[in-house]
Design a protein around this motif. Structure first.
Motif, PDB file in Angstrom:
ATOM      1  N   ALA A 273       0.839  -1.212   0.000  1.00  0.00           N
ATOM      2  CA  ALA A 273       0.000   0.000   0.000  1.00  0.00           C
ATOM      3  C   ALA A 273       0.868   1.253   0.000  1.00  0.00           C
ATOM      4  O   ALA A 273       0.583   2.218  -0.721  1.00  0.00           O
ATOM      5  CB  ALA A 273      -0.928  -0.013   1.214  1.00  0.00           C
ATOM      6  N   TRP A 274       1.948   1.254   0.795  1.00  0.00           N
ATOM      7  CA  TRP A 274       2.859   2.412   0.792  1.00  0.00           C
ATOM      8  C   TRP A 274       3.520   2.577  -0.562  1.00  0.00           C
ATOM      9  O   TRP A 274       3.739   3.703  -1.021  1.00  0.00           O
ATOM     10  CB  TRP A 274       3.926   2.246   1.869  1.00  0.00           C
ATOM     11  N   LEU A 275       3.849   1.465  -1.209  1.00  0.00           N
ATOM     12  CA  LEU A 275       4.465   1.553  -2.539  1.00  0.00           C
ATOM     13  C   LEU A 275       3.497   2.179  -3.543  1.00  0.00           C
ATOM     14  O   LEU A 275       3.896   3.025  -4.356  1.00  0.00           O
ATOM     15  CB  LEU A 275       4.894   0.166  -3.008  1.00  0.00           C
ATOM     16  N   ALA A 276       2.231   1.777  -3.491  1.00  0.00           N
ATOM     17  CA  ALA A 276       1.242   2.354  -4.406  1.00  0.00           C
ATOM     18  C   ALA A 276       1.068   3.856  -4.157  1.00  0.00           C
ATOM     19  O   ALA A 276       0.946   4.645  -5.102  1.00  0.00           O
ATOM     20  CB  ALA A 276      -0.091   1.624  -4.250  1.00  0.00           C
ATOM     21  N   VAL A 277       1.075   4.270  -2.897  1.00  0.00           N
ATOM     22  CA  VAL A 277       0.937   5.690  -2.575  1.00  0.00           C
ATOM     23  C   VAL A 277       2.150   6.472  -3.090  1.00  0.00           C
ATOM     24  O   VAL A 277       2.011   7.567  -3.656  1.00  0.00           O
ATOM     25  CB  VAL A 277       0.757   5.879  -1.058  1.00  0.00           C
ATOM     26  N   ALA A 278       3.352   5.909  -2.914  1.00  0.00           N
ATOM     27  CA  ALA A 278       4.563   6.601  -3.375  1.00  0.00           C
ATOM     28  C   ALA A 278       4.584   6.741  -4.892  1.00  0.00           C
ATOM     29  O   ALA A 278       4.964   7.792  -5.427  1.00  0.00           O
ATOM     30  CB  ALA A 278       5.803   5.844  -2.900  1.00  0.00           C
ATOM     31  N   VAL A 279       4.169   5.701  -5.613  1.00  0.00           N
ATOM     32  CA  VAL A 279       4.122   5.782  -7.075  1.00  0.00           C
ATOM     33  C   VAL A 279       3.122   6.843  -7.519  1.00  0.00           C
ATOM     34  O   VAL A 279       3.385   7.625  -8.448  1.00  0.00           O
ATOM     35  CB  VAL A 279       3.789   4.408  -7.668  1.00  0.00           C
ATOM     36  N   ARG A 280       1.977   6.899  -6.853  1.00  0.00           N
ATOM     37  CA  ARG A 280       0.987   7.917  -7.212  1.00  0.00           C
ATOM     38  C   ARG A 280       1.504   9.321  -6.929  1.00  0.00           C
ATOM     39  O   ARG A 280       1.234  10.260  -7.692  1.00  0.00           O
ATOM     40  CB  ARG A 280      -0.317   7.681  -6.444  1.00  0.00           C
ATOM     41  N   LEU A 281       2.250   9.491  -5.865  1.00  0.00           N
ATOM     42  CA  LEU A 281       2.807  10.809  -5.553  1.00  0.00           C
ATOM     43  C   LEU A 281       3.820  11.269  -6.586  1.00  0.00           C
ATOM     44  O   LEU A 281       4.026  12.467  -6.766  1.00  0.00           O
ATOM     45  CB  LEU A 281       3.460  10.779  -4.169  1.00  0.00           C
ATOM     46  N   LEU A 282       4.462  10.322  -7.271  1.00  0.00           N
ATOM     47  CA  LEU A 282       5.492  10.671  -8.246  1.00  0.00           C
ATOM     48  C   LEU A 282       4.959  10.811  -9.658  1.00  0.00           C
ATOM     49  O   LEU A 282       5.737  11.100 -10.573  1.00  0.00           O
ATOM     50  CB  LEU A 282       6.602   9.605  -8.230  1.00  0.00           C
ATOM     51  N   ILE A 283       3.668  10.611  -9.869  1.00  0.00           N
ATOM     52  CA  ILE A 283       3.074  10.768 -11.197  1.00  0.00           C
ATOM     53  C   ILE A 283       2.275  12.071 -11.199  1.00  0.00           C
ATOM     54  O   ILE A 283       1.156  12.112 -10.684  1.00  0.00           O
ATOM     55  CB  ILE A 283       2.168   9.582 -11.561  1.00  0.00           C
ATOM     56  N   PRO A 284       2.815  13.153 -11.743  1.00  0.00           N
ATOM     57  CA  PRO A 284       2.123  14.458 -11.707  1.00  0.00           C
ATOM     58  C   PRO A 284       1.063  14.582 -12.792  1.00  0.00           C
ATOM     59  O   PRO A 284       1.060  15.517 -13.579  1.00  0.00           O
ATOM     60  CB  PRO A 284       3.267  15.457 -11.903  1.00  0.00           C
ATOM     61  N   VAL A 285       0.159  13.627 -12.846  1.00  0.00           N
ATOM     62  CA  VAL A 285      -0.896  13.632 -13.862  1.00  0.00           C
ATOM     63  C   VAL A 285      -2.193  13.310 -13.157  1.00  0.00           C
ATOM     64  O   VAL A 285      -2.279  12.325 -12.403  1.00  0.00           O
ATOM     65  CB  VAL A 285      -0.625  12.610 -14.982  1.00  0.00           C
TER      66      VAL A 285
END
Length: 285
Positions: A41-53
Motif C-alpha cells: 500500500a505504501w508503494l502504491a501511494v509513493a508511485v501515485r505521488l510521483l506521477i504528476p498527472v
C-alpha cells in the motif's frame, strides 16, 4: 507552471487522506493481516505521488446540450459615435513629449521592469525545497561512504554463507565488511549486496540469522523500494504526512522482511531469531 503546482497540490492533498487512513487503520488491521499488505500500500501511494498527472475519465463521444429555458432578446444597438479628430502630432523636440514621461517612454538603455507572479514564486520555492532535500541526503550519503572507505575492513565470510545464498536463490557475490561505530548490521549496495557488521565477535547462530535477514532485504529489493519512497518525500517535501509515511513504511518494511525470514523455520529457530532481533534493538537503543 501553475498547472504543475496545482496538480502536485491536488495529488498531495488526495494522498494525504489515504496516508492518514492507513496510519489510523494500520495497527487495527495488522492483527488480522500480514504486514505485506501495508508494504504494498505504501508503494502504491509513493508511485501515485510521483506521477504528476490527474487521472480522469475519457470524454464521452456524444454530448447532449440542454435546450435553453428562456429566449433572450437583443436590444437594438446604439449608433456608433463618429471618431474624434486626431490630435496633431507635436513637432520633433517639442516640450510636450519631453515634459510627459508617459509619452516619452523609458530612457535609452533602461531595461523594462519585471514582476514575478504568485505561481512563479511558489514554483521557485518548491524547487528550492527539493534542492535542499536532495543536497541534505546527498551530503549524508557522501559522509557515510567516506566513513566506510576510511574505517571499514573486509570481514571473514562464514562457512555457511554459500549454502545460505543457495537457499535464498541469490547467485551473486556478497561482500562482508566490519566497521567500528555501527549500531547494528545493515545492508548497502543497489546492485551488489554488501553487509556491514559491527566490530566484535558475533555468535555463529546469531550471525546466520543476521545474514539471512540482510540478504532477504536484498532479495526483496528493499533498497530500491526505500529509494522510491525517498523520492516521493523529496518531491512532496512540504507535506508532513509524506514524511510520516516514510517512517511508517520503514517499520512495515522491516516487519515484512522478518515475516519472510521466519517463513518455513521451526518454532525454536523463530524464537532464536526473535532474541537476535531484540538484542540488535537493545544495541541500537
Amino acid at each position: 507552471m501553475s498547472d504543475l503546482l496545482s496538480t502536485l497540490a491536488e495529488i498531495s492533498l488526495t494522498m494525504s487522506a489515504v496516508i492518514l487512513l492507513l496510519l489510523v487503520l494500520g495497527p487495527l488491521l495488522a492483527q488480522r493481516y500480514a504486514p505485506q499488505w501495508r508494504y504494498w500500500a505504501w508503494l502504491a501511494v509513493a508511485v501515485r505521488l510521483l506521477i504528476p498527472v490527474n487521472l480522469s475519465l475519457p470524454q464521452a463521444p456524444v454530448t447532449l446540450e440542454a435546450p435553453p429555458d428562456r429566449v433572450v432578446y437583443a436590444a437594438p444597438s446604439a449608433p456608433e459615435p463618429s471618431p474624434a479628430p486626431a490630435a496633431p502630432s507635436p513637432a520633433p523636440g517639442g516640450q510636450e513629449a519631453a515634459g510627459n514621461p508617459a509619452l516619452s517612454g523609458p530612457p535609452d538603455g533602461a531595461a523594462p521592469a519585471r514582476s514575478l507572479t504568485l505561481s512563479q514564486v511558489l514554483f521557485w520555492l518548491w524547487l528550492s525545497g527539493m534542492a535542499v532535500a536532495v543536497l541534505w541526503h546527498l551530503v549524508g550519503w557522501l559522509r557515510f561512504q567516506s566513513y566506510l572507505c576510511r574505517w571499514a575492513v573486509p570481514a571473514e565470510a562464514p562457512a555457511f554463507l554459500p549454502a545460505l545464498l543457495e537457499e535464498l536463490e541469490l547467485p551473486v557475490p556478497v561482500r562482508l565488511l566490519s566497521c567500528p561505530g555501527l549500531e547494528g548490521p545493515m545492508m548497502t549496495g543497489l546492485l551488489r549486496p554488501t553487509v556491514l557488521l559491527p566490530q566484535g565477535d558475533t555468535d555463529r547462530d546469531a550471525l546466520w540469522f543476521i545474514l539471512r535477514h540482510e540478504l532477504t532485504h536484498f532479495k526483496r529489493r528493499d533498497i530500491p523500494y526505500k529509494a522510491l519512497l525517498l523520492c516521493a518525500g523529496v518531491v512532496h517535501w512540504f507535506n508532513p504526512l509524506v514524511w510520516l509515511m516514510l517512517r511508517a513504511a520503514e517499520g512495515d518494511l522491516e516487519r515484512a522482511c522478518d515475516a519472510d525470514v521466519v517463513r518455513g523455520l521451526p518454532q525454536e529457530d523463530r524464537a532464536r531469531y526473535g532474541q537476535v532481533i531484540l538484542d540488535a534493538v537493545r544495541g541500537r537503543g
